[in-house]
Design an enzyme around this catalytic site. Structure first.
Site, PDB file in Angstrom:
ATOM      1  N   ARG A 155       0.817  -1.217   0.000  1.00 55.65           N
ATOM      2  CA  ARG A 155       0.000   0.000   0.000  1.00 55.65           C
ATOM      3  C   ARG A 155       0.851   1.268   0.000  1.00 55.65           C
ATOM      4  NH1 ARG A 155      -2.381  -3.429   3.850  1.00 55.65           N
ATOM      5  NH2 ARG A 155      -4.509  -4.122   3.383  1.00 55.65           N
ATOM      6  N   ILE A 156       1.852   1.305   0.887  1.00 59.86           N
ATOM      7  CA  ILE A 156       2.669   2.509   1.008  1.00 59.86           C
ATOM      8  C   ILE A 156       3.582   2.659  -0.205  1.00 59.86           C
ATOM      9  CG2 ILE A 156       4.431   3.670   2.384  1.00 59.86           C
ATOM     10  CD1 ILE A 156       3.242   2.173   4.842  1.00 59.86           C
ATOM     11  N   ASP A 175       9.308  -6.577  -5.588  1.00 62.14           N
ATOM     12  CA  ASP A 175       8.588  -7.157  -4.468  1.00 62.14           C
ATOM     13  C   ASP A 175       8.499  -8.656  -4.706  1.00 62.14           C
ATOM     14  OD1 ASP A 175       6.564  -7.894  -2.450  1.00 62.14           O
ATOM     15  OD2 ASP A 175       6.139  -5.746  -2.366  1.00 62.14           O
ATOM     16  N   MET A 206       9.663  -2.028   2.694  1.00 64.61           N
ATOM     17  CA  MET A 206       9.595  -3.449   3.002  1.00 64.61           C
ATOM     18  C   MET A 206       9.326  -3.655   4.486  1.00 64.61           C
ATOM     19  SD  MET A 206      13.286  -4.125   1.231  1.00 64.61           S
ATOM     20  CE  MET A 206      13.397  -5.883   1.569  1.00 64.61           C
ATOM     21  N   PRO A 207       8.616  -4.715   4.853  1.00 65.86           N
ATOM     22  CA  PRO A 207       8.520  -5.073   6.267  1.00 65.86           C
ATOM     23  C   PRO A 207       9.819  -5.739   6.704  1.00 65.86           C
ATOM     24  CG  PRO A 207       7.397  -6.710   4.940  1.00 65.86           C
ATOM     25  CD  PRO A 207       7.845  -5.635   3.989  1.00 65.86           C
ATOM     26  N   ASN A 212      15.882 -10.158   5.908  1.00 64.84           N
ATOM     27  CA  ASN A 212      16.323  -8.914   5.277  1.00 64.84           C
ATOM     28  C   ASN A 212      16.964  -7.917   6.247  1.00 64.84           C
ATOM     29  OD1 ASN A 212      14.200  -7.571   6.589  1.00 64.84           O
ATOM     30  ND2 ASN A 212      12.847  -7.629   4.817  1.00 64.84           N
ATOM     31  N   MET A 233      11.813   4.907   4.895  1.00 67.69           N
ATOM     32  CA  MET A 233      10.669   5.279   5.734  1.00 67.69           C
ATOM     33  C   MET A 233       9.968   4.009   6.225  1.00 67.69           C
ATOM     34  SD  MET A 233      11.125   8.464   5.289  1.00 67.69           S
ATOM     35  CE  MET A 233      12.250   9.265   4.150  1.00 67.69           C
ATOM     36  N   ARG A 235      11.607   0.379   7.993  1.00 66.56           N
ATOM     37  CA  ARG A 235      12.115  -0.094   9.272  1.00 66.56           C
ATOM     38  C   ARG A 235      13.629   0.055   9.312  1.00 66.56           C
ATOM     39  NH1 ARG A 235       7.866   0.608  10.776  1.00 66.56           N
ATOM     40  NH2 ARG A 235       6.418  -0.720  11.946  1.00 66.56           N
ATOM     41  N   ASP A 259      14.091   7.912   8.190  1.00 63.92           N
ATOM     42  CA  ASP A 259      13.040   8.158   9.168  1.00 63.92           C
ATOM     43  C   ASP A 259      13.003   7.083  10.246  1.00 63.92           C
ATOM     44  OD1 ASP A 259      10.697   9.780   9.961  1.00 63.92           O
ATOM     45  OD2 ASP A 259       9.571   7.947   9.539  1.00 63.92           O
ATOM     46  N   GLU A 264      16.643   2.946  17.432  1.00 61.05           N
ATOM     47  CA  GLU A 264      15.933   4.160  17.869  1.00 61.05           C
ATOM     48  C   GLU A 264      15.158   3.977  19.171  1.00 61.05           C
ATOM     49  OE1 GLU A 264      11.749   3.688  15.366  1.00 61.05           O
ATOM     50  OE2 GLU A 264      13.376   4.859  14.524  1.00 61.05           O
ATOM     51  N   HIS A 296      11.030   8.901  13.007  1.00 63.44           N
ATOM     52  CA  HIS A 296       9.906   8.006  12.747  1.00 63.44           C
ATOM     53  C   HIS A 296       8.600   8.805  12.608  1.00 63.44           C
ATOM     54  CE1 HIS A 296       9.308   3.443  13.143  1.00 63.44           C
ATOM     55  NE2 HIS A 296       8.303   3.913  12.423  1.00 63.44           N
TER      56      HIS A 296
END
Length: 330
Positions: A155-156, A175, A206-207, A212, A233, A235, A259, A264, A296
């Protein structure tokens, strides 16, 4: 029905209370985290909505099971802070809010890209010193002439690709699962390597997975197109921060918009004004002249915060009433 919320900020409290009034649910709001010390406060409640940042202590899951708690609703898309298998073993459903405002993150991503490409940080720094000259260091490029690689086309990633496409960019992507909707916007490549080698801008969406972590490292940075910029933006764990800073110093990359920083947790989202930051790598990232670091904050819009609060609470109610939710991740 009684729901306990942890890690609640003031603005979230207002939204949660509005939701509770409409849905006739009793809420208890806690600004602090869910820990082995605070888990006892869950006794007597029906469910939990949380905004966990650091890994949840494994000892908490069996305690919640003993209390009869069946779920934890995370107020974010990411759930890497939970031990999903251990939660499942203890009969606890972990849910997330998978789509709270893709446009918020996409717009922020492109904003940072434009700032890097047009050297806005350097221009503003010069202006503060009353240096109003035009010189090579501040000369930018035209975004629409560039090729952008979207790594992760969910989606993002798709929302981000559409905005870059609107600027006139050629957009490629990678992907594991190719999206028919994304194929209308971008050209899929067969590997991450193929995508980054042709890209002036590489944007990560990516998650995080066990496969990864630090995928973007020294070896991969050597394969980037000269003068490219990296945008993360997604992880922090995707990028080896030390290798990124070295690649910037070596001229392998021209800039980076970060981000999400891999370590963090102790700092974001907290106010460290007047306090010491002991993480030297974090300090190097923050102060690197080729990096725009943000805490973030890509998601942080009115729409996103509202959707995250309400999405997590709705998922909590779903599990309490039906035993499951469409937002469960385990």
């Amino acid at each position: 029905m009684k729901i306990k919320l942890f890690n609640v900020r003031g603005e979230e409290a207002v939204l949660a209370e509005q939701w509770a009034k409409v849905n006739q649910v009793e809420l208890s709001l806690d600004q602090g985290p869910l820990t082995p010390d605070t888990v006892k406060e869950v006794q007597g409640f029906d469910g939990i909505a949380n905004a966990q940042i650091e890994p949840l202590d494994d000892s908490i899951y069996p305690i919640l099971k003993e209390m009869g708690i069946k779920q934890i609703a995370q107020r974010s898309a990411g759930v890497d802070m939970y031990n999903l298998e251990l939660a499942k073993e203890n009969g606890i459903i972990i849910s997330n809010v998978p789509s709270y405002s893709p446009e918020s993150i996409a717009e922020f991503t492109v904003t940072i890209a434009l700032n890097l490409i047009r050297k806005v940080e350097l221009i503003r720094s010069n202006v503060k010193e009353h240096n109003f000259t035009w010189d090579l260091p501040i000369r930018g490029r035209v975004l629409g002439d560039m090729t952008v690689a979207i790594i992760g086309t969910g989606r993002i990633g798709l929302a981000t690709a559409k905005i870059f496409k609107g600027f006139g960019c050629k957009v490629v992507g990678y992907d594991i699962y190719q999206s028919p909707a994304a194929k209308e916007v971008l050209e899929y490549k067969d590997s991450v390597l193929e995508a980054i080698q042709v890209a002036d801008v590489v944007s990560l969406h990516m998650p995080p997975t066990s496969d990864n972590s630090h995928y973007f490292n020294a070896e991969l940075f050597k394969q980037f197109k000269k003068g490219a910029i990296l945008l993360n933006m997604a992880r922090g764990a995707l990028v080896d921060t030390a290798d990124l800073l070295a690649a910037l110093d070596q001229g392998l990359l021209d800039g980076a918009g970060i981000d999400t920083y891999e370590f963090e947790g102790p700092y974001v989202p907290k106010n460290f004004q007047g306090k010491d930051i002991t993480d030297e790598l974090f300090l190097d990232l923050i102060h690197h002249p080729k990096v725009i670091y943000t805490p973030h904050a890509a998601y942080y819009t009115d729409e996103a915060v509202k959707n995250l609060v309400e999405g997590a609470l709705n998922a909590t109610v779903d599990v309490i009433k039906t035993g499951t939710t469409a937002m469960r991740v385990n």
